[in-house]
Scaffold this motif. Sequence first.
Motif, PDB file in Angstrom:
ATOM      1  N   GLN A  14      26.046 -75.704-126.558  1.00 32.80           N
ATOM      2  CA  GLN A  14      27.018 -75.557-125.479  1.00 32.80           C
ATOM      3  C   GLN A  14      27.154 -74.098-125.034  1.00 32.80           C
ATOM      4  O   GLN A  14      27.302 -73.197-125.849  1.00 32.80           O
ATOM      5  CB  GLN A  14      28.376 -76.087-125.925  1.00 32.80           C
ATOM      6  CG  GLN A  14      28.389 -77.590-126.146  1.00 32.80           C
ATOM      7  CD  GLN A  14      29.670 -78.082-126.792  1.00 32.80           C
ATOM      8  OE1 GLN A  14      30.541 -77.276-127.131  1.00 32.80           O
ATOM      9  NE2 GLN A  14      29.794 -79.383-126.988  1.00 32.80           N
ATOM     10  N   HIS A  52      16.660 -77.216-118.273  1.00 34.06           N
ATOM     11  CA  HIS A  52      16.593 -76.179-117.248  1.00 34.06           C
ATOM     12  C   HIS A  52      16.794 -74.806-117.888  1.00 34.06           C
ATOM     13  O   HIS A  52      17.464 -74.669-118.900  1.00 34.06           O
ATOM     14  CB  HIS A  52      17.642 -76.403-116.174  1.00 34.06           C
ATOM     15  CG  HIS A  52      17.460 -77.708-115.445  1.00 34.06           C
ATOM     16  ND1 HIS A  52      18.476 -78.321-114.742  1.00 34.06           N
ATOM     17  CD2 HIS A  52      16.386 -78.517-115.302  1.00 34.06           C
ATOM     18  CE1 HIS A  52      18.030 -79.450-114.216  1.00 34.06           C
ATOM     19  NE2 HIS A  52      16.774 -79.590-114.549  1.00 34.06           N
ATOM     20  N   ALA A  53      16.223 -73.800-117.282  1.00 35.94           N
ATOM     21  CA  ALA A  53      16.317 -72.429-117.832  1.00 35.94           C
ATOM     22  C   ALA A  53      17.768 -71.949-117.806  1.00 35.94           C
ATOM     23  O   ALA A  53      18.553 -72.335-116.966  1.00 35.94           O
ATOM     24  CB  ALA A  53      15.442 -71.492-117.010  1.00 35.94           C
ATOM     25  N   LYS A  95      19.646 -80.045-119.777  1.00 37.16           N
ATOM     26  CA  LYS A  95      19.530 -79.041-120.842  1.00 37.16           C
ATOM     27  C   LYS A  95      18.132 -78.413-120.901  1.00 37.16           C
ATOM     28  O   LYS A  95      17.933 -77.422-121.604  1.00 37.16           O
ATOM     29  CB  LYS A  95      19.846 -79.680-122.203  1.00 37.16           C
ATOM     30  CG  LYS A  95      21.266 -80.226-122.299  1.00 37.16           C
ATOM     31  CD  LYS A  95      22.291 -79.140-122.136  1.00 37.16           C
ATOM     32  CE  LYS A  95      23.717 -79.699-122.260  1.00 37.16           C
ATOM     33  NZ  LYS A  95      24.739 -78.640-122.053  1.00 37.16           N
ATOM     34  N   ARG A 110      24.954 -72.170-123.748  1.00 35.97           N
ATOM     35  CA  ARG A 110      23.747 -71.354-123.901  1.00 35.97           C
ATOM     36  C   ARG A 110      22.616 -71.906-123.047  1.00 35.97           C
ATOM     37  O   ARG A 110      22.494 -73.109-122.863  1.00 35.97           O
ATOM     38  CB  ARG A 110      23.292 -71.309-125.367  1.00 35.97           C
ATOM     39  CG  ARG A 110      24.146 -70.439-126.263  1.00 35.97           C
ATOM     40  CD  ARG A 110      23.534 -70.324-127.660  1.00 35.97           C
ATOM     41  NE  ARG A 110      24.218 -69.317-128.460  1.00 35.97           N
ATOM     42  CZ  ARG A 110      25.272 -69.539-129.218  1.00 35.97           C
ATOM     43  NH1 ARG A 110      25.773 -70.770-129.276  1.00 35.97           N
ATOM     44  NH2 ARG A 110      25.830 -68.575-129.914  1.00 35.97           N
ATOM     45  N   SER A 111      21.785 -71.008-122.560  1.00 31.72           N
ATOM     46  CA  SER A 111      20.615 -71.417-121.793  1.00 31.72           C
ATOM     47  C   SER A 111      19.556 -71.972-122.736  1.00 31.72           C
ATOM     48  O   SER A 111      19.682 -71.883-123.962  1.00 31.72           O
ATOM     49  CB  SER A 111      20.035 -70.224-121.020  1.00 31.72           C
ATOM     50  OG  SER A 111      19.519 -69.257-121.928  1.00 31.72           O
ATOM     51  N   ARG A 112      18.517 -72.526-122.168  1.00 25.34           N
ATOM     52  CA  ARG A 112      17.417 -73.084-122.971  1.00 25.34           C
ATOM     53  C   ARG A 112      16.829 -72.039-123.914  1.00 25.34           C
ATOM     54  O   ARG A 112      16.649 -72.284-125.101  1.00 25.34           O
ATOM     55  CB  ARG A 112      16.335 -73.613-122.029  1.00 25.34           C
ATOM     56  CG  ARG A 112      15.166 -74.279-122.714  1.00 25.34           C
ATOM     57  CD  ARG A 112      14.066 -74.551-121.718  1.00 25.34           C
ATOM     58  NE  ARG A 112      13.348 -73.327-121.371  1.00 25.34           N
ATOM     59  CZ  ARG A 112      12.940 -73.007-120.145  1.00 25.34           C
ATOM     60  NH1 ARG A 112      13.236 -73.790-119.131  1.00 25.34           N
ATOM     61  NH2 ARG A 112      12.285 -71.884-119.940  1.00 25.34           N
ATOM     62  N   THR A 113      16.531 -70.865-123.376  1.00 27.84           N
ATOM     63  CA  THR A 113      15.913 -69.815-124.194  1.00 27.84           C
ATOM     64  C   THR A 113      16.879 -69.281-125.247  1.00 27.84           C
ATOM     65  O   THR A 113      16.461 -68.923-126.355  1.00 27.84           O
ATOM     66  CB  THR A 113      15.424 -68.654-123.311  1.00 27.84           C
ATOM     67  OG1 THR A 113      16.505 -68.204-122.474  1.00 27.84           O
ATOM     68  CG2 THR A 113      14.273 -69.109-122.414  1.00 27.84           C
ATOM     69  N   GLN A 114      18.175 -69.237-124.935  1.00 32.94           N
ATOM     70  CA  GLN A 114      19.164 -68.768-125.909  1.00 32.94           C
ATOM     71  C   GLN A 114      19.286 -69.750-127.072  1.00 32.94           C
ATOM     72  O   GLN A 114      19.427 -69.335-128.225  1.00 32.94           O
ATOM     73  CB  GLN A 114      20.519 -68.579-125.225  1.00 32.94           C
ATOM     74  CG  GLN A 114      20.577 -67.380-124.293  1.00 32.94           C
ATOM     75  CD  GLN A 114      21.871 -67.318-123.507  1.00 32.94           C
ATOM     76  OE1 GLN A 114      22.533 -68.347-123.271  1.00 32.94           O
ATOM     77  NE2 GLN A 114      22.259 -66.122-123.076  1.00 32.94           N
ATOM     78  N   GLN A 115      19.225 -71.039-126.775  1.00 36.22           N
ATOM     79  CA  GLN A 115      19.258 -72.039-127.830  1.00 36.22           C
ATOM     80  C   GLN A 115      18.066 -71.874-128.768  1.00 36.22           C
ATOM     81  O   GLN A 115      18.196 -71.935-129.998  1.00 36.22           O
ATOM     82  CB  GLN A 115      19.241 -73.443-127.222  1.00 36.22           C
ATOM     83  CG  GLN A 115      20.466 -73.796-126.405  1.00 36.22           C
ATOM     84  CD  GLN A 115      20.276 -75.066-125.620  1.00 36.22           C
ATOM     85  OE1 GLN A 115      19.686 -76.028-126.102  1.00 36.22           O
ATOM     86  NE2 GLN A 115      20.771 -75.097-124.391  1.00 36.22           N
ATOM     87  N   ASN A 174      14.838 -78.286-127.206  1.00 36.47           N
ATOM     88  CA  ASN A 174      15.289 -76.891-127.324  1.00 36.47           C
ATOM     89  C   ASN A 174      15.657 -76.469-128.741  1.00 36.47           C
ATOM     90  O   ASN A 174      15.535 -75.288-129.087  1.00 36.47           O
ATOM     91  CB  ASN A 174      16.509 -76.658-126.425  1.00 36.47           C
ATOM     92  CG  ASN A 174      16.182 -76.796-124.957  1.00 36.47           C
ATOM     93  OD1 ASN A 174      15.036 -76.640-124.551  1.00 36.47           O
ATOM     94  ND2 ASN A 174      17.181 -77.115-124.157  1.00 36.47           N
TER      95      ASN A 174
END
Length: 326
Positions: free
Chosen positions: A165, A325-326, A323, A167-172, A256
Motif C-alpha cells: 500500500q 503499473h509503475a 498494481k 508504494r509504486s511497483r519498483t518500491q515494492q 511485485n
Amino acid sequence: MCLVHNNDSRSRKITKVKNCFKRQTKWTLVSFELNLLSVSPFCVCVLCVWPLYVVKSECVGREEQKQREGKILSMAAIASLQAIHLNFGRRGSIRCGISEPSGEPAPVGQKTRYNDGLAERVFMGLFARKMDKFGGSKKKNEMKEKGFWDYDYESFVEVSKRVMQGRSRTQQQEVVREVLLSMLPPGAPEQFRKLFPPTKWAAEFNAALTVPFFHWLVGPSQVIEVEVNGVKQRSGVRIKKCRYLENSGCVGMCVNMCKIPTQDFFTNEFGLPLTMNPNFDDMSCEMIYGQAPPAFEDDPATRQPCLADICSMSNPSSPVCPKLHA
C-alpha cells in the motif's frame, strides 16, 4: 624380490580399500545428517552449502579438481534432498504441511488447508517481522506489536499487503530485495557467486534445494526437466498451487512481491539466472534456474488482469492489474 613385490602390492590394495571406506563413510554421514535434519530446511541448506565452500576454498588453483569434487558434493546433496522429499510424500498430511485428506493442494476455487510445523512458523515469523518494518498503518486491533510466534501465514500475507500500500511497483520490489539481503550474512551474495557459478549443476542443485527450502512459502513443489539454451536439465521446479497467490489472491502481489524480486535477486545479486512463470488459471508456477528472465514489458505476467473473484483489492474494469503499473 617376489615376496617384497607381493607385500608392496598388498599394502597398496589395503590403503586403497581404507581410503574408499573413508569416502563412503563420509558421504553416508552427510546423507544421514541431511535426512536427520530434514525437518529444518535452513539446516539442510547450511549442511549442503558449507562443504561446498570448504572444497572451493581448499582447491584454489586446481580447477579440474574443484569442479569434480563440487559435482560429487552437489550430487550427494541432491540425492539426500530428494530422499527427504520422498519421505515427506509418504506421510500424507505431514508433506509440506498440507492437512487435506488427499495430501495435495485443494482444487482451484477452494482454499488449501495447511498444518504448519515449527520450521514453517520460524520462517513466517522471520520474514513477517522483517517486512513489518516497512509496513504502513495497522488496523486498530493490530496496534499491539506481535511476538515472534504470533505470526501465521495469514498475518504474513497481511504484512505483505500493508507493504504494498502506498508504494509504486519498483518500491515494492526494492522492499523485498532489502528484506532478502537482511536475512543473509554480510558478503553472502559474493560467496554464493563463488559457490554456484551459472552452470548446469549449479542450476540443478538450487532447483533441488528449492523444493524443501521454500515449501513453507509456496506449498508443495517438485523438480522437473526443462530446456535451457537448447540443453535439457533438471533445473526446473513446478509449484503445484502457490500458497502465496492462493492466500493473497492478488496478481500485483504475486508479480511485485514474489516473481520479479526473486528473479532479480537470483539473477543480479547471486549471478544465477532465474525465470518464474506463474499460471493464474490454476495458480501453479514454474521456476527455471539457469534461464534469464524476460524484460518486464515482455513478460506475459505483467499484462494480467485482476483475479476479480478472489482479490479484495481488485479493479474488474481495468484490463491489467493496477498494481502492475509503475
